[in-house]
Design an enzyme around this catalytic site. Structure first.
Site, PDB file in Angstrom:
ATOM      1  N   GLY A 281       0.799  -1.219   0.000  1.00  0.00           N
ATOM      2  CA  GLY A 281       0.000   0.000   0.000  1.00  0.00           C
ATOM      3  C   GLY A 281       0.829   1.264   0.000  1.00  0.00           C
ATOM      4  N   GLY A 282       2.151   1.135   0.165  1.00  0.00           N
ATOM      5  CA  GLY A 282       3.021   2.305   0.195  1.00  0.00           C
ATOM      6  C   GLY A 282       3.284   2.853  -1.198  1.00  0.00           C
ATOM      7  N   ILE A 284       6.138   3.152  -2.958  1.00  0.00           N
ATOM      8  CA  ILE A 284       6.979   2.291  -3.789  1.00  0.00           C
ATOM      9  C   ILE A 284       6.290   0.951  -4.021  1.00  0.00           C
ATOM     10  CG2 ILE A 284       9.192   1.101  -3.977  1.00  0.00           C
ATOM     11  CD1 ILE A 284       9.449   4.065  -4.253  1.00  0.00           C
ATOM     12  N   HIS A 305       0.396  -3.611   6.418  1.00  0.00           N
ATOM     13  CA  HIS A 305      -0.102  -3.487   7.787  1.00  0.00           C
ATOM     14  C   HIS A 305      -1.275  -2.511   7.877  1.00  0.00           C
ATOM     15  CE1 HIS A 305       0.835  -2.757  12.327  1.00  0.00           C
ATOM     16  NE2 HIS A 305      -0.015  -3.737  12.146  1.00  0.00           N
ATOM     17  N   ALA A 354       9.095  -4.343   0.199  1.00  0.00           N
ATOM     18  CA  ALA A 354       9.151  -2.875   0.213  1.00  0.00           C
ATOM     19  C   ALA A 354       8.695  -2.296   1.539  1.00  0.00           C
ATOM     20  CB  ALA A 354       8.288  -2.309  -0.918  1.00  0.00           C
ATOM     21  N   SER A 397      16.096  -1.346  -0.690  1.00  0.00           N
ATOM     22  CA  SER A 397      16.957  -0.690   0.290  1.00  0.00           C
ATOM     23  C   SER A 397      17.037   0.804   0.009  1.00  0.00           C
ATOM     24  CB  SER A 397      18.353  -1.338   0.281  1.00  0.00           C
ATOM     25  OG  SER A 397      19.125  -0.852   1.362  1.00  0.00           O
ATOM     26  N   LYS A 400      20.578   5.608   2.145  1.00  0.00           N
ATOM     27  CA  LYS A 400      20.881   5.966   3.530  1.00  0.00           C
ATOM     28  C   LYS A 400      21.567   4.815   4.279  1.00  0.00           C
ATOM     29  CE  LYS A 400      17.278   9.448   3.819  1.00  0.00           C
ATOM     30  NZ  LYS A 400      17.102   9.511   2.355  1.00  0.00           N
ATOM     31  N   GLY A 440       7.656  12.283  -4.623  1.00  0.00           N
ATOM     32  CA  GLY A 440       6.237  11.990  -4.419  1.00  0.00           C
ATOM     33  C   GLY A 440       5.961  10.863  -3.460  1.00  0.00           C
ATOM     34  N   GLU A 532      20.398  13.343  10.169  1.00  0.00           N
ATOM     35  CA  GLU A 532      20.473  13.711   8.756  1.00  0.00           C
ATOM     36  C   GLU A 532      21.909  13.965   8.317  1.00  0.00           C
ATOM     37  OE1 GLU A 532      16.428  15.759   7.140  1.00  0.00           O
ATOM     38  OE2 GLU A 532      17.789  17.064   8.228  1.00  0.00           O
TER      39      GLU A 532
END
Length: 601
Positions: A281-282, A284, A305, A354, A397, A400, A440, A532
């Site tokens: 559902g995400g 990606i 989830h 994902a 992945s 980061k 996006g 960050e």
């Protein structure tokens, strides 16, 4: 049917005009026989009107040529009518004054009705034009010509082309479809003032992004709204028409080349298979599902989830192709028992993993939750994939994961380690695909910036020096599928992200595309947040490779970690508090070479 309707209407109108002319002539001359004259004239007129094809014409575009045709028909009908009257009554009873009045009245009335139709159309068109958006078209080539043709045909369009802009001097001072080619981009400001243009449409689908940026910047400086034609692929596929102009999106300014895929190889990997996508559902995961649909799998397991997001993607895909079975599955990847039940029941052949927590500051504040989801969740999916003998598992992945100073990146690097460790002991092909930020996606800066602009708020960035790699969601999903089809097992695939983009430049482009200026939407620095980095990397120095195995796809030389080290981490990490867990996670993720007898403490 339309021409018959038109002939019938104008025959009735002209008959009425002839009788009205006869009545006016009788009133003006005070003599003559209007009834006889009107009957004879009506018959003669309609005979000649048929011969000259007068009634079937479209009078909304009445021209001098049309008026000459009307004059010929009226004159011939009048001459025949006078001859008949003379033959019936002789010259003695011929009322000259009456016939002169009749001829003039008939000519004025029949010609006048046509002119009224033309004037009404012109007035309506002028009113529509005054309410239309005056628009300049960049590109007086084939695409620009097609665009103007479509706009002129579309009665509902509110776009009024007032001129072309083209740097080709041979085209300048000419007209295309009655629209003038005014000049080049160097004269934009003067041309806007001359034409009172409000909008600019770019009719050059293959324009380089650098040129697009320059045009956008110049156009916004002259208060123009910038739009562009649809992409050629959307036009050729019938998804969009030429005239369906769109807002220029920040994605158009990235300069990303179109991804060329080995479709046959991906089809071999997916067609007729049962495919599981975690995090379906995400942003990606859902795009991966959309792309998979094109390769006609037997079944797609939409695992996630969040019930709302899974409901949304299931509903969307359900309307596309009824031949692909879609199973929405609400599963928490941290729950290995539930995960095992589902995967043993449906026996997926190919798995795209994902699902992950991705927000750096949030995971910095909740390190144990990041570990549970990103590390243990990945281990659970890999463990069950190994148990059921799946053909392959592809983990999504992140850049980061390279030299991570933060918890989120560290959990992704450890997840990569887990994938590699399973490759050593399993017949399932385990691989990871590493790439940078996706425009996006949930957590991306672009939706945040757009929301701030919409509300008229300043755009907040952490540091003006900060850069990031970006690609679009569809491009990322396509390359993930391609990487999965190339898997032999154990690889860390790295996607070519192009050149890094300054976040401040991204913000400036979004402001320009919104038709605003930095005075109206200022950019404010808020300071780097916990965890960050100023600059992201896709590979460490030791991991760099010289060659691509496929356009835009590299294989990183990532050093695996001893399984005993991983086991020690997994057995002890949840016993620690948040601070201790964060420190140990970051330490393990940054360990380049660790022997099996060493401990990460």
């Amino acid at each position: 049917m339309e021409i018959l309707r038109r002939v019938g209407i104008w025959s009735i109108v002209d008959t009425g005009m002839i009788w009205l002319a006869a009545a006016l002539a009788f009133y003006g001359a005070a003599n003559g026989n209007p009834v006889v004259a009107a009957i004879v004239l009506t018959v003669a007129y309609h005979i000649f009107a048929v011969g000259f094809q007068l009634q079937g014409r479209t009078w909304t575009h009445t021209s001098v040529k049309d008026l000459v045709a009307i004059a010929k028909v009226v004159s011939l009908a009048f001459a025949v009518s006078m001859s008949v009257v003379v033959a019936m009554t002789g010259f003695v009873n011929l009322e000259i004054r009456f016939f002169i009045f009749l001829f003039i009245a008939q000519l004025l009335l029949i010609g006048g009705t046509r002119l009224m139709v033309r004037l009404r159309r012109d007035r309506s068109q002028h009113k529509a034009q005054s309410q239309s958006v005056r628009t300049l078209i960049i590109g007086a080539g084939e695409a620009g010509t097609q665009l103007v043709q479509q706009l002129q045909k579309d009665r509902k369009s509110d776009v009024l082309p007032v001129g072309f802009i083209d740097d080709d001097r041979k085209k300048q001072r000419t007209r295309l479809l009655d629209v003038p080619v005014l000049g080049g981009m160097e004269n934009l400001e003067a041309l806007v003032a001359k034409t009172q243009a409000e909008q600019l449409i770019i009719a050059m689908p293959s324009m380089p992004s650098a040129t697009l940026q320059a045009i956008t910047k110049q156009a916004v400086a002259t208060q123009l709204v910038v739009k562009t034609m649809p992409k050629m692929a959307d036009i050729l596929s019938g998804k969009l028409s030429v005239s369906q102009v769109q807002e220029v999106d920040v994605e158009d300014l990235l300069g990303r080349e179109t991804v060329q895929l080995d479709l046959a190889k991906i089809a071999d990997n997916l067609t007729g298979k049962t495919v599981l996508v975690t995090g379906a559902g995400g942003s990606i995961g859902s795009e991966i599902c959309r792309q998979i649909m094109d390769f006609e799998p037997e079944k797609i397991l939409l695992l996630g989830h969040g019930e709302h997001s899974i409901y949304q993607i299931h509903r969307e895909l359900g309307g596309l192709d009824g031949s692909v079975a879609l199973l929405p599955l609400i599963v928490d990847i941290q729950d290995i028992k539930r995960l095992r039940d589902v995967m043993q029941t449906y026996q997926p052949d190919v798995i795209y993993h994902a699902a992950a927590h991705k927000h750096v500051p949030l995971m910095e504040a909740n390190p144990l939750e990041a570990v549970k989801n990103n590390v243990y969740g990945t281990r659970n999916v890999a463990q069950v994939a190994h148990e059921i003998g799946a053909e392959s598992m592809v983990m999504v992945s992140s850049d980061k994961a390279v030299n991570p100073p933060n918890v989120m990146g560290s959990t992704k690097r450890i997840a990569e380690m887990i994938i590699q460790s399973f490759h050593e002991k399993s017949n399932t092909k385990f691989v990871a695909v590493r790439f940078g930020n996706v425009l996006g996606s949930s957590g991306s800066v672009v939706p945040l910036f757009k929301e701030q602009i919409k509300k008229g708020q300043p755009i907040t960035i952490t540091d003006k020096r900060m850069t990031r790699y970006f690609m679009t969601i569809p491009e990322a999903a396509k390359l993930v599928l391609q990487a999965g089809s190339l898997a032999r097992g154990g690889e860390i695939f790295v996607l070519d992200m192009g050149e890094p983009v300054k976040i401040v430049d991204l913000a400036k482009n979004l402001i320009r595309l919104s038709g605003l200026t930095e005075k109206e939407i200022p950019i404010i620095e808020t300071g780097i947040r916990p965890g960050e980095k100023l600059y992201e990397e896709l590979l460490t120095t030791d991991e760099l490779v010289a060659e691509q195995i496929f356009p835009k796809i590299f294989v990183g030389k990532v050093t695996p970690v001893e399984e005993t080290t991983l086991l020690d981490y997994l057995q002890t990490i949840l016993q620690l508090n948040d601070r201790e867990a964060a420190e140990k996670t970051i330490r393990l993720a940054n360990a380049s070479h660790i022997r099996g007898d060493e401990q990460i403490v």
